[in-house]
Design a protein around this motif. Structure first.
Motif, PDB file in Angstrom:
ATOM      1  N   ARG A 186      20.322  -0.418 -69.915  1.00  6.72           N
ATOM      2  CA  ARG A 186      20.157   1.319 -69.623  1.00  6.72           C
ATOM      3  C   ARG A 186      18.780   1.562 -69.887  1.00  6.72           C
ATOM      4  NH1 ARG A 186      24.624   5.206 -71.787  1.00  6.72           N
ATOM      5  NH2 ARG A 186      22.768   6.293 -71.866  1.00  6.72           N
ATOM      6  N   ARG A 187      18.002   0.953 -70.819  1.00  6.39           N
ATOM      7  CA  ARG A 187      16.846   1.296 -71.183  1.00  6.39           C
ATOM      8  C   ARG A 187      15.825   0.642 -70.095  1.00  6.39           C
ATOM      9  NH1 ARG A 187      16.296  -0.830 -77.053  1.00  6.39           N
ATOM     10  NH2 ARG A 187      17.194  -2.121 -75.783  1.00  6.39           N
ATOM     11  N   LEU A 188      16.061  -0.302 -69.534  1.00  4.37           N
ATOM     12  CA  LEU A 188      15.159  -0.966 -68.615  1.00  4.37           C
ATOM     13  C   LEU A 188      15.636  -1.273 -67.290  1.00  4.37           C
ATOM     14  CD1 LEU A 188      14.301  -3.935 -71.343  1.00  4.37           C
ATOM     15  CD2 LEU A 188      12.976  -1.783 -70.883  1.00  4.37           C
ATOM     16  N   LEU A 189      15.924  -0.141 -66.540  1.00  3.79           N
ATOM     17  CA  LEU A 189      16.520  -0.049 -65.309  1.00  3.79           C
ATOM     18  C   LEU A 189      15.882  -0.927 -64.244  1.00  3.79           C
ATOM     19  CD1 LEU A 189      18.565   3.613 -65.093  1.00  3.79           C
ATOM     20  CD2 LEU A 189      19.342   1.267 -65.961  1.00  3.79           C
ATOM     21  N   ALA A 190      14.560  -0.418 -64.348  1.00  2.00           N
ATOM     22  CA  ALA A 190      13.743  -0.929 -63.141  1.00  2.00           C
ATOM     23  C   ALA A 190      13.672  -2.640 -63.515  1.00  2.00           C
ATOM     24  CB  ALA A 190      12.374  -0.604 -63.425  1.00  2.00           C
ATOM     25  N   SER A 191      13.857  -3.043 -64.307  1.00  2.00           N
ATOM     26  CA  SER A 191      13.753  -4.477 -64.550  1.00  2.00           C
ATOM     27  C   SER A 191      15.099  -5.420 -64.589  1.00  2.00           C
ATOM     28  CB  SER A 191      12.795  -5.069 -65.400  1.00  2.00           C
ATOM     29  OG  SER A 191      13.114  -4.527 -66.701  1.00  2.00           O
ATOM     30  N   THR A 192      16.127  -4.512 -64.897  1.00  2.00           N
ATOM     31  CA  THR A 192      17.342  -5.176 -65.147  1.00  2.00           C
ATOM     32  C   THR A 192      18.689  -4.886 -64.434  1.00  2.00           C
ATOM     33  OG1 THR A 192      17.989  -3.711 -66.836  1.00  2.00           O
ATOM     34  CG2 THR A 192      16.882  -5.622 -67.497  1.00  2.00           C
ATOM     35  N   SER A 193      18.395  -3.795 -63.256  1.00  2.00           N
ATOM     36  CA  SER A 193      19.445  -3.108 -62.529  1.00  2.00           C
ATOM     37  C   SER A 193      19.100  -3.655 -61.090  1.00  2.00           C
ATOM     38  CB  SER A 193      19.475  -1.950 -62.709  1.00  2.00           C
ATOM     39  OG  SER A 193      18.521  -1.172 -62.261  1.00  2.00           O
ATOM     40  N   VAL A 194      20.139  -3.048 -60.218  1.00  2.41           N
ATOM     41  CA  VAL A 194      19.772  -3.393 -58.872  1.00  2.41           C
ATOM     42  C   VAL A 194      19.293  -1.857 -58.240  1.00  2.41           C
ATOM     43  CG1 VAL A 194      20.860  -4.084 -56.489  1.00  2.41           C
ATOM     44  CG2 VAL A 194      21.419  -5.214 -58.603  1.00  2.41           C
ATOM     45  N   PRO A 195      18.206  -1.463 -57.932  1.00  5.41           N
ATOM     46  CA  PRO A 195      17.857  -0.397 -57.563  1.00  5.41           C
ATOM     47  C   PRO A 195      18.391  -0.075 -56.226  1.00  5.41           C
ATOM     48  CG  PRO A 195      15.877  -1.609 -58.124  1.00  5.41           C
ATOM     49  CD  PRO A 195      16.955  -2.347 -58.192  1.00  5.41           C
ATOM     50  N   ALA A 196      18.958   1.141 -55.823  1.00  6.28           N
ATOM     51  CA  ALA A 196      19.517   1.780 -54.519  1.00  6.28           C
ATOM     52  C   ALA A 196      18.528   1.575 -53.452  1.00  6.28           C
ATOM     53  CB  ALA A 196      19.843   3.177 -54.704  1.00  6.28           C
ATOM     54  N   ARG A 197      17.043   1.793 -53.933  1.00  6.28           N
ATOM     55  CA  ARG A 197      15.850   1.604 -53.055  1.00  6.28           C
ATOM     56  C   ARG A 197      15.695   0.153 -52.489  1.00  6.28           C
ATOM     57  NH1 ARG A 197      12.839   2.594 -56.517  1.00  6.28           N
ATOM     58  NH2 ARG A 197      12.198   0.699 -57.196  1.00  6.28           N
ATOM     59  N   PHE A 198      16.024  -0.783 -53.519  1.00  3.79           N
ATOM     60  CA  PHE A 198      16.178  -2.269 -52.987  1.00  3.79           C
ATOM     61  C   PHE A 198      17.120  -2.508 -51.931  1.00  3.79           C
ATOM     62  CE2 PHE A 198      18.086  -6.350 -53.166  1.00  3.79           C
ATOM     63  CZ  PHE A 198      17.235  -7.153 -52.843  1.00  3.79           C
ATOM     64  N   VAL A 199      18.503  -1.763 -51.911  1.00  5.21           N
ATOM     65  CA  VAL A 199      19.349  -2.033 -51.067  1.00  5.21           C
ATOM     66  C   VAL A 199      19.111  -1.303 -49.733  1.00  5.21           C
ATOM     67  CG1 VAL A 199      21.702  -1.474 -50.537  1.00  5.21           C
ATOM     68  CG2 VAL A 199      21.240  -1.959 -53.051  1.00  5.21           C
ATOM     69  N   ARG A 200      18.578  -0.343 -49.831  1.00  4.71           N
ATOM     70  CA  ARG A 200      18.098   0.492 -48.474  1.00  4.71           C
ATOM     71  C   ARG A 200      16.641  -0.303 -47.921  1.00  4.71           C
ATOM     72  NH1 ARG A 200      16.432   6.684 -47.501  1.00  4.71           N
ATOM     73  NH2 ARG A 200      15.865   6.322 -45.373  1.00  4.71           N
ATOM     74  N   GLN A 201      16.214  -0.891 -48.465  1.00  4.41           N
ATOM     75  CA  GLN A 201      15.138  -1.825 -47.782  1.00  4.41           C
ATOM     76  C   GLN A 201      15.712  -2.987 -47.284  1.00  4.41           C
ATOM     77  OE1 GLN A 201      12.692  -2.573 -51.351  1.00  4.41           O
ATOM     78  NE2 GLN A 201      11.338  -1.163 -51.173  1.00  4.41           N
ATOM     79  N   GLN A 202      16.727  -3.626 -47.534  1.00  3.98           N
ATOM     80  CA  GLN A 202      17.254  -4.523 -47.082  1.00  3.98           C
ATOM     81  C   GLN A 202      18.167  -4.225 -45.824  1.00  3.98           C
ATOM     82  OE1 GLN A 202      16.311  -7.594 -48.156  1.00  3.98           O
ATOM     83  NE2 GLN A 202      15.222  -6.267 -49.842  1.00  3.98           N
ATOM     84  N   MET A 203      18.707  -2.870 -45.762  1.00 10.49           N
ATOM     85  CA  MET A 203      19.403  -2.335 -44.649  1.00 10.49           C
ATOM     86  C   MET A 203      18.380  -2.133 -43.917  1.00 10.49           C
ATOM     87  SD  MET A 203      22.216  -0.004 -47.028  1.00 10.49           S
ATOM     88  CE  MET A 203      22.610   0.663 -45.700  1.00 10.49           C
ATOM     89  N   ASN A 204      17.393  -1.429 -44.052  1.00  9.91           N
ATOM     90  CA  ASN A 204      16.350  -1.230 -42.930  1.00  9.91           C
ATOM     91  C   ASN A 204      15.724  -2.447 -42.147  1.00  9.91           C
ATOM     92  OD1 ASN A 204      16.741   1.548 -43.689  1.00  9.91           O
ATOM     93  ND2 ASN A 204      14.968   1.669 -44.695  1.00  9.91           N
ATOM     94  N   ARG A 205      15.655  -3.407 -42.994  1.00 10.29           N
ATOM     95  CA  ARG A 205      14.679  -4.706 -42.359  1.00 10.29           C
ATOM     96  C   ARG A 205      16.124  -5.385 -41.525  1.00 10.29           C
ATOM     97  NH1 ARG A 205      12.209  -6.464 -47.838  1.00 10.29           N
ATOM     98  NH2 ARG A 205      10.224  -5.025 -48.032  1.00 10.29           N
ATOM     99  N   CYS A 206      17.235  -4.971 -41.816  1.00 12.11           N
ATOM    100  CA  CYS A 206      18.232  -5.973 -41.048  1.00 12.11           C
ATOM    101  C   CYS A 206      18.168  -5.463 -39.556  1.00 12.11           C
ATOM    102  CB  CYS A 206      19.671  -5.589 -41.595  1.00 12.11           C
ATOM    103  SG  CYS A 206      20.973  -6.518 -41.072  1.00 12.11           S
ATOM    104  N   ARG A 207      18.616  -6.383 -38.809  1.00  8.42           N
ATOM    105  CA  ARG A 207      18.664  -6.290 -37.316  1.00  8.42           C
ATOM    106  C   ARG A 207      20.020  -5.498 -36.773  1.00  8.42           C
ATOM    107  NH1 ARG A 207      18.581 -10.226 -33.837  1.00  8.42           N
ATOM    108  NH2 ARG A 207      17.557  -9.164 -32.212  1.00  8.42           N
ATOM    109  N   ALA A 208      21.052  -5.723 -37.416  1.00  8.01           N
ATOM    110  CA  ALA A 208      22.413  -5.330 -37.120  1.00  8.01           C
ATOM    111  C   ALA A 208      22.220  -3.714 -37.063  1.00  8.01           C
ATOM    112  CB  ALA A 208      23.252  -5.789 -38.378  1.00  8.01           C
ATOM    113  N   ARG A 209      22.953  -3.252 -35.897  1.00  7.43           N
ATOM    114  CA  ARG A 209      22.865  -1.913 -35.762  1.00  7.43           C
ATOM    115  C   ARG A 209      23.952  -1.135 -36.726  1.00  7.43           C
ATOM    116  NH1 ARG A 209      23.422  -1.432 -29.352  1.00  7.43           N
ATOM    117  NH2 ARG A 209      24.908  -2.903 -29.922  1.00  7.43           N
ATOM    118  N   SER A 210      25.025  -1.999 -37.038  1.00  3.41           N
ATOM    119  CA  SER A 210      26.194  -1.169 -37.570  1.00  3.41           C
ATOM    120  C   SER A 210      26.330  -1.672 -38.981  1.00  3.41           C
ATOM    121  CB  SER A 210      27.458  -1.488 -36.694  1.00  3.41           C
ATOM    122  OG  SER A 210      27.236  -0.732 -35.651  1.00  3.41           O
TER     123      SER A 210
END
Length: 364
Positions: A100-124
């Motif tokens: 919990r004290r090191l979220l940036a380096s030990t968790s999965v940021p929502a920002r990362f999920v969004r980046q992968q979704m934005n780069r994906c070619r799938a429309r849905s």
């Protein structure tokens, strides 16, 4: 339903950090959801799971999931875990090794999920979050207590369903024991709606993402659960999550031994988006009481209930427009209701902006 339907179910229930309580539902949720989504009679998805993995394994699985997809693919990502916010209000998803004290380096940021979704070619893309949010775990943090999922994960061509609103808990059932885990109430409702076909509100043999959300919302509301699922969607076409195991209802006017009555004309492409944008600009839609009065008047014409959440303007407007477009003569009724609340000129201006085909007619 055509090929190109893929689902990834990420479930994390065990944590090394003693400050993150164990969750017994995620693994059960993943199993139950995988069964209905992978069933060729229901979801017909190709399903992969990542259960109780470290953060680098989860991020790798998510990145690979969105990689090399086609435009017509339908992707569904389900996350069942602890949800945490850092001091800047940024959302993170916990993995087994999250500190919990090191979220940036030990968790999965929502920002990362969004980046992968934005780069994906799938429309849905359908994203389902069954998480307890920050207020249940982090106290004394900066900023407000809301989790702005729409800002962090929203976008064109996707729908985001969340188990809770703001800082509510995502309940794991009535009685959770070491040997008898129960599915979470939210994912449990989704699974039930898909498995039984009860989420097929239109009785047309298909369950789209809006119908699935409506079903889960009402299930949790009727059960008295202390959580309000939320949904944000920005899509131009219907996102069908599953087939219904129930037999479709016959069209109105059909009887045994007779030819079925003609189907209601389908709305012109883009009608949902155009009507949503037009109605969102009306004064009667500015506040929740006004939207509810408008919906009540429209209900009389459609002879069907319109369930508004009264939280977000766009969500309520979409619910109103969808209810109208689902019914023969509904677009005409919608324009007539606009004329009732805002005058004939406003209704005529909206009608003028619509495509020439579809369910049209002079208001009033």
């Amino acid at each position: 339903m055509s090929a190109g339907r893929h689902a990834l179910l990420v479930a994390t229930g065990t944590y090394r950090d003693g400050n993150l309580g164990r969750l017994r539902s995620p693994a059960r949720d993943a199993l139950a959801l995988a069964e209905v989504l992978g069933d060729p009679r229901i979801g017909d998805f190709q399903v992969d799971t990542a259960v109780d993995r470290a953060h680098h394994e989860v991020t790798r699985a998510i990145e690979r999931f969105f990689l090399d997809r086609r435009r017509d693919d339908l992707l569904l990502l389900h996350l069942s875990c602890h949800g945490l916010k850092n001091d800047d209000g940024e959302l993170h998803f916990a993995a087994t090794d999250t500190d919990r004290r090191l979220l940036a380096s030990t968790s999965v940021p929502a920002r990362f999920v969004r980046q992968q979704m934005n780069r994906c070619r799938a429309r849905s893309v359908v994203l389902i979050l069954d998480c307890c949010y920050s207020g249940a775990f982090l106290t004394g943090t900066k900023g407000d207590t809301a989790v702005h999922v729409e800002d962090q994960l929203g976008g064109h061509g996707r729908a985001v369903l969340t188990a809770t609103n703001r800082t509510e808990y995502a309940w794991e059932g009535e009685r959770v024991t070491e040997l008898g885990p129960e599915p979470s109430r939210f994912t449990g409702a989704l699974v039930k709606g898909l498995r039984t076909g009860e989420a097929d509100r239109g009785r047309d043999g298909l369950i789209d993402v809006h119908e699935l959300y409506d079903y889960a919302f009402e299930e949790l509301r009727d059960s008295g659960a202390g959580q309000r699922p939320q949904m944000w969607a920005e899509v131009e076409h219907r996102l069908v999550v599953a087939r219904s195991v129930r037999q479709p209802s016959p069209p109105p006017g059909a009887s045994p031994g007779h030819a079925p009555a003609p189907e209601a004309p389908r709305p012109a492409p883009g009608a949902l988006l155009l009507l949503t944008e037009a109605l969102a600009g009306l004064p009667c839609m500015e506040d929740a009481p006004g939207r509810q009065q408008f919906a009540s008047a429209l209900e009389q014409s459609l002879a069907r209930r319109i369930d508004l959440r009264g939280v977000r303007q766009r969500e309520d407007v979409v619910a109103i427009v969808r209810a109208a477009l689902r019914q023969a003569g509904g677009q005409r009724a919608l324009l007539s209701t606009v004329a009732l609340f805002e005058g004939q000129r406003a209704a005529a201006e909206i009608e003028h902006r619509l495509p020439p085909d579809g369910d049209r007619g002079a208001p009033g």
